[in-house]
Design a protein around this motif. Structure first.
Motif, PDB file in Angstrom:
ATOM      1  N   UNK A  16      36.184  36.489  52.173  1.00  0.00           N
ATOM      2  CA  UNK A  16      34.500  36.024  53.128  1.00  0.00           C
ATOM      3  C   UNK A  16      35.116  35.080  52.538  1.00  0.00           C
ATOM      4  N   UNK A  17      34.819  34.251  51.219  1.00  0.00           N
ATOM      5  CA  UNK A  17      35.649  33.367  50.537  1.00  0.00           C
ATOM      6  C   UNK A  17      37.388  33.485  49.871  1.00  0.00           C
ATOM      7  N   UNK A  18      36.898  31.773  49.553  1.00  0.00           N
ATOM      8  CA  UNK A  18      38.656  31.369  48.924  1.00  0.00           C
ATOM      9  C   UNK A  18      38.150  30.832  47.644  1.00  0.00           C
ATOM     10  N   UNK A  19      38.255  30.843  46.585  1.00  0.00           N
ATOM     11  CA  UNK A  19      38.335  29.655  45.619  1.00  0.00           C
ATOM     12  C   UNK A  19      39.557  29.683  45.316  1.00  0.00           C
ATOM     13  N   UNK A  20      40.175  28.774  44.231  1.00  0.00           N
ATOM     14  CA  UNK A  20      40.979  28.385  43.690  1.00  0.00           C
ATOM     15  C   UNK A  20      41.127  27.028  42.530  1.00  0.00           C
ATOM     16  N   UNK A  21      41.769  27.350  41.177  1.00  0.00           N
ATOM     17  CA  UNK A  21      42.226  26.309  40.292  1.00  0.00           C
ATOM     18  C   UNK A  21      43.112  26.619  40.116  1.00  0.00           C
ATOM     19  N   UNK A  22      43.603  24.512  39.838  1.00  0.00           N
ATOM     20  CA  UNK A  22      44.669  24.798  39.522  1.00  0.00           C
ATOM     21  C   UNK A  22      44.775  24.239  37.769  1.00  0.00           C
ATOM     22  N   UNK A  23      44.957  25.175  36.919  1.00  0.00           N
ATOM     23  CA  UNK A  23      45.039  25.002  35.356  1.00  0.00           C
ATOM     24  C   UNK A  23      46.784  25.358  34.997  1.00  0.00           C
ATOM     25  N   UNK A  33      38.658  19.487  41.315  1.00  0.00           N
ATOM     26  CA  UNK A  33      38.731  19.316  42.225  1.00  0.00           C
ATOM     27  C   UNK A  33      38.424  20.925  42.751  1.00  0.00           C
ATOM     28  N   UNK A  34      39.283  21.841  42.739  1.00  0.00           N
ATOM     29  CA  UNK A  34      39.124  23.172  43.444  1.00  0.00           C
ATOM     30  C   UNK A  34      39.764  23.065  44.478  1.00  0.00           C
ATOM     31  N   UNK A  84      44.708  26.608  52.013  1.00  0.00           N
ATOM     32  CA  UNK A  84      44.784  26.816  50.842  1.00  0.00           C
ATOM     33  C   UNK A  84      46.630  26.202  50.697  1.00  0.00           C
ATOM     34  N   UNK A  85      47.852  26.325  51.553  1.00  0.00           N
ATOM     35  CA  UNK A  85      48.936  25.884  51.639  1.00  0.00           C
ATOM     36  C   UNK A  85      48.843  24.744  51.349  1.00  0.00           C
ATOM     37  N   UNK A  86      48.173  23.457  51.983  1.00  0.00           N
ATOM     38  CA  UNK A  86      48.627  22.585  51.616  1.00  0.00           C
ATOM     39  C   UNK A  86      47.828  22.162  50.152  1.00  0.00           C
ATOM     40  N   UNK A  87      46.396  22.794  49.612  1.00  0.00           N
ATOM     41  CA  UNK A  87      46.638  22.583  48.935  1.00  0.00           C
ATOM     42  C   UNK A  87      47.220  22.774  47.593  1.00  0.00           C
ATOM     43  N   UNK A  89      49.908  22.857  47.482  1.00  0.00           N
ATOM     44  CA  UNK A  89      51.409  21.810  47.832  1.00  0.00           C
ATOM     45  C   UNK A  89      53.041  22.148  47.466  1.00  0.00           C
ATOM     46  N   UNK A  90      52.874  22.960  46.753  1.00  0.00           N
ATOM     47  CA  UNK A  90      54.744  23.746  45.921  1.00  0.00           C
ATOM     48  C   UNK A  90      54.788  25.100  45.460  1.00  0.00           C
ATOM     49  N   UNK A  91      55.511  25.532  45.816  1.00  0.00           N
ATOM     50  CA  UNK A  91      55.947  27.478  46.108  1.00  0.00           C
ATOM     51  C   UNK A  91      56.607  27.415  44.123  1.00  0.00           C
ATOM     52  N   UNK A  92      55.995  26.637  43.649  1.00  0.00           N
ATOM     53  CA  UNK A  92      56.725  26.718  42.443  1.00  0.00           C
ATOM     54  C   UNK A  92      55.368  27.255  41.521  1.00  0.00           C
ATOM     55  N   UNK A  93      54.505  26.735  41.717  1.00  0.00           N
ATOM     56  CA  UNK A  93      52.858  27.389  40.774  1.00  0.00           C
ATOM     57  C   UNK A  93      53.050  28.719  41.091  1.00  0.00           C
ATOM     58  N   UNK A  94      52.770  29.416  39.678  1.00  0.00           N
ATOM     59  CA  UNK A  94      52.485  31.237  38.958  1.00  0.00           C
ATOM     60  C   UNK A  94      50.614  30.787  39.938  1.00  0.00           C
ATOM     61  N   UNK A  95      50.687  31.529  40.246  1.00  0.00           N
ATOM     62  CA  UNK A  95      49.051  32.177  41.535  1.00  0.00           C
ATOM     63  C   UNK A  95      48.765  33.212  40.051  1.00  0.00           C
TER      64      UNK A  95
END
Length: 181
Positions: A16-23, A33-34, A84-87, A89-95
């Motif tokens: 239904x929805x996706x939410x994400x934040x970088x921290x 922004x998220x 979401x992929x654009x947001x 931005x890099x595949x080096x993040x830990x998710x």
């Protein structure tokens, strides 16, 4: 930190929805922004994703604020995953997500369905549920915003993770902020 709101608990459930934040775990910073998107049920069903009746009944028992997800403007699942992929931005993040067997596997399944590569390396997937059940972490919980709103939950989970990390490893605790959802 990523959080999904869904109409089921299997990998092929309607998202239904996706939410994400970088921290940042060390500095206790959270990106203001998220990412948030509400997704059409129809675009999920067109891909063969499913609705589970028990999850639908569960949603009917939630607060009206959480149920707002049913009334928001909708986007197509494939477009949301591309955004979401654009947001990210890099595949080096830990998710991070709340459970090794829920959000990330569901997203991976959806990315595969629409023919997009996941925007993280599989070895960078992290389980918040495991972290919050470590000895000394069970009493640390932060909930801000609307419970069962994907962005509010992502922010709360990131803040809780930071607070647990601070409690366990002696870092400064995060400041509590309201989610912009």
């Amino acid at each position: 930190m990523v959080d999904l709101e869904t109409l089921g608990t299997v990998a092929s459930a309607v998202i239904q929805s996706i939410g994400a934040v970088k921290f940042d775990l060390e500095s206790n910073k959270i990106d203001d922004v998220g990412f948030y998107a509400s997704i059409s049920i129809e675009s999920n069903l067109d891909l063969g994703r499913r609705i589970q009746e028990d999850s639908l009944r569960w949603w009917l028992k939630q607060d009206a604020a959480a149920q707002q997800v049913f009334h928001e403007p909708k986007m197509v699942l494939g477009e949301v995953l591309s955004d979401l992929s654009d947001w990210i931005g890099t595949n080096d993040y830990q998710i991070w997500s709340n459970g090794a067997d829920f959000d990330i596997p569901m997203l991976t399944h959806a990315y595969n369905q629409v023919g997009l590569e996941t925007p993280w390396k599989f070895w960078n997937a992290r389980c918040f549920r495991t972290y919050k059940n470590l000895p000394g972490a069970k009493d640390v919980r932060i909930q801000t915003g609307v419970k069962h709103n994907a962005l509010s939950d992502a922010v709360s989970q990131a803040q809780t993770l930071q607070a647990i990390h601070a409690a366990l490893f002696g870092k400064s605790a995060p400041t509590t902020k309201k989610a912009k959802a």
